[in-house]
Design a protein around this motif. Sequence first.
Motif, mmCIF file in Angstrom:
data_model
loop_
_atom_site.group_PDB
_atom_site.id
_atom_site.type_symbol
_atom_site.label_atom_id
_atom_site.label_comp_id
_atom_site.label_asym_id
_atom_site.label_seq_id
_atom_site.Cartn_x
_atom_site.Cartn_y
_atom_site.Cartn_z
ATOM 1 N N MET A 1 -107.005 31.259 -40.496
ATOM 2 C CA MET A 1 -105.627 30.860 -40.225
ATOM 3 C C MET A 1 -104.853 30.770 -41.527
ATOM 4 S SD MET A 1 -104.197 27.447 -38.273
ATOM 5 C CE MET A 1 -104.687 26.359 -39.604
ATOM 6 N N LEU A 2 -103.643 31.293 -41.523
ATOM 7 C CA LEU A 2 -102.778 31.238 -42.697
ATOM 8 C C LEU A 2 -101.978 29.945 -42.678
ATOM 9 C CD1 LEU A 2 -101.498 34.925 -42.599
ATOM 10 C CD2 LEU A 2 -103.309 33.985 -44.031
ATOM 11 N N ARG A 3 -102.152 29.131 -43.686
ATOM 12 C CA ARG A 3 -101.464 27.843 -43.753
ATOM 13 C C ARG A 3 -99.992 28.045 -44.116
ATOM 14 N NH1 ARG A 3 -104.764 24.064 -47.694
ATOM 15 N NH2 ARG A 3 -103.217 22.584 -46.912
ATOM 16 N N GLY A 4 -99.163 27.091 -43.728
ATOM 17 C CA GLY A 4 -97.764 27.150 -44.096
ATOM 18 C C GLY A 4 -97.592 26.951 -45.597
ATOM 19 N N LYS A 5 -96.745 27.776 -46.210
ATOM 20 C CA LYS A 5 -96.513 27.660 -47.651
ATOM 21 C C LYS A 5 -95.405 26.662 -47.973
ATOM 22 C CE LYS A 5 -97.919 31.961 -49.912
ATOM 23 N NZ LYS A 5 -97.435 33.096 -50.736
ATOM 24 N N TYR A 6 -94.425 26.573 -47.081
ATOM 25 C CA TYR A 6 -93.250 25.741 -47.350
ATOM 26 C C TYR A 6 -93.010 24.795 -46.186
ATOM 27 C CZ TYR A 6 -92.613 29.251 -50.947
ATOM 28 O OH TYR A 6 -92.820 30.079 -52.021
ATOM 29 N N HIS A 7 -92.407 23.667 -46.500
ATOM 30 C CA HIS A 7 -92.177 22.634 -45.481
ATOM 31 C C HIS A 7 -90.747 22.115 -45.648
ATOM 32 C CE1 HIS A 7 -96.492 22.786 -44.692
ATOM 33 N NE2 HIS A 7 -96.659 22.775 -46.009
ATOM 34 N N LEU A 8 -89.826 22.792 -44.997
ATOM 35 C CA LEU A 8 -88.411 22.463 -45.068
ATOM 36 C C LEU A 8 -87.938 21.926 -43.727
ATOM 37 C CD1 LEU A 8 -87.228 25.797 -46.750
ATOM 38 C CD2 LEU A 8 -87.899 23.691 -47.914
ATOM 39 N N SER A 9 -86.790 21.288 -43.735
ATOM 40 C CA SER A 9 -86.149 20.984 -42.460
ATOM 41 C C SER A 9 -85.515 22.271 -41.942
ATOM 42 C CB SER A 9 -85.077 19.908 -42.644
ATOM 43 O OG SER A 9 -83.966 20.431 -43.360
ATOM 44 N N GLU A 11 -82.441 22.752 -41.089
ATOM 45 C CA GLU A 11 -81.153 22.960 -41.759
ATOM 46 C C GLU A 11 -81.353 23.466 -43.188
ATOM 47 O OE1 GLU A 11 -77.492 23.776 -42.121
ATOM 48 O OE2 GLU A 11 -78.276 23.002 -40.214
ATOM 49 N N GLN A 12 -82.358 22.948 -43.882
ATOM 50 C CA GLN A 12 -82.646 23.446 -45.228
ATOM 51 C C GLN A 12 -83.049 24.921 -45.186
ATOM 52 O OE1 GLN A 12 -85.645 20.577 -46.251
ATOM 53 N NE2 GLN A 12 -84.242 19.292 -47.442
ATOM 54 N N ASN A 13 -83.830 25.283 -44.176
ATOM 55 C CA ASN A 13 -84.269 26.675 -44.070
ATOM 56 C C ASN A 13 -83.093 27.586 -43.721
ATOM 57 O OD1 ASN A 13 -87.626 27.581 -43.314
ATOM 58 N ND2 ASN A 13 -85.990 29.024 -43.801
ATOM 59 N N GLY A 179 -89.893 28.691 -44.447
ATOM 60 C CA GLY A 179 -89.454 29.652 -45.455
ATOM 61 C C GLY A 179 -88.970 30.940 -44.826
ATOM 62 N N LEU A 180 -89.091 32.040 -45.557
ATOM 63 C CA LEU A 180 -88.616 33.340 -45.086
ATOM 64 C C LEU A 180 -89.671 34.408 -45.374
ATOM 65 C CD1 LEU A 180 -84.992 33.198 -46.560
ATOM 66 C CD2 LEU A 180 -85.593 32.919 -44.137
ATOM 67 N N ILE A 181 -89.702 35.418 -44.527
ATOM 68 C CA ILE A 181 -90.543 36.589 -44.773
ATOM 69 C C ILE A 181 -89.630 37.691 -45.301
ATOM 70 C CG2 ILE A 181 -92.077 38.318 -43.777
ATOM 71 C CD1 ILE A 181 -92.736 36.278 -41.567
ATOM 72 N N ASN A 182 -89.844 38.079 -46.553
ATOM 73 C CA ASN A 182 -89.014 39.112 -47.167
ATOM 74 C C ASN A 182 -89.803 39.742 -48.308
ATOM 75 O OD1 ASN A 182 -86.570 40.604 -47.474
ATOM 76 N ND2 ASN A 182 -86.040 39.337 -49.235
ATOM 77 N N VAL A 183 -90.419 40.883 -48.050
ATOM 78 C CA VAL A 183 -91.268 41.547 -49.031
ATOM 79 C C VAL A 183 -90.389 42.226 -50.089
ATOM 80 C CG1 VAL A 183 -93.013 43.326 -49.413
ATOM 81 C CG2 VAL A 183 -93.095 41.921 -47.343
ATOM 82 N N GLN A 217 -91.214 33.648 -48.894
ATOM 83 C CA GLN A 217 -90.326 33.052 -49.894
ATOM 84 C C GLN A 217 -89.808 31.707 -49.412
ATOM 85 O OE1 GLN A 217 -87.289 35.975 -50.689
ATOM 86 N NE2 GLN A 217 -88.761 37.564 -51.213
ATOM 87 N N GLY A 218 -89.564 30.819 -50.363
ATOM 88 C CA GLY A 218 -89.049 29.506 -50.012
ATOM 89 C C GLY A 218 -88.828 28.666 -51.248
#
Length: 221
Positions: A1-9, A11-13, A179-183, A217-218
């Motif tokens: 399982m891939l863990r979450g890299k970022y933990h934003l609200s 609205e922040q995201n 966060g965002l997925i953007n290669v 990204q995040g």
Amino acid sequence: MLRGKYHLSVEQNKRLARSNLTRLVYVNSRFEGLTTTLQQTQTIIDGLGVDGVSIDDINIIIQLKRGWQYTINSDEGINLDFLKKANKIVALNESLAPGELRTGNGAVSTMKGEYIPPQVNQEQEELFLTQLLLDKNRTNTDKALTLMYHLMRNQIFWDGNKRTATLAANKIMINSGAGLINVPLDRWPKWNQLISEFYFSGDMEELKQWTYDNGIQGVKL
């Protein structure tokens, strides 16, 4: 399982996505082979024309901007209706039937040759989506990457599948503050190679791990 890299609200995201809108559109436009610069993309997003950029390319950028704005600002969750709306926006000027599921045969050119996706079964797609989102053993980042590559490989729409898949995956990321997925563009050669291999093998684990390492990204708060 891939863990979450970022933990934003949420609205922040959303603010993160809005502040990166031009770059997100700029990168995603490469799915259609556009070669506009980041500055040209910004100019078009601002509503101005650019010398040397065709009307067709301008329209792709405009619709991508609208697709991202819909993804960021909409409060709805992920379902088949969201996918159809997103596809109708981004594929408006290119698809035989924007926003409608593919009912005929399709083909995708890859680095390994022509890939023929399976026939689209709406019930199976709805079941896949439901089971994925309810899977408590996956993080939201894992769900987002799984959905993105499933949609890219299955090509459930007539056109704009990679753009639609990217928006759908990022909708999960935004709604969960992941966060965002953007290669980045400088890593696209390797990314395209892995996507091509995945189309024929159906095994997305290596591709997901690579994207996790290179394309999430995040900001750390």
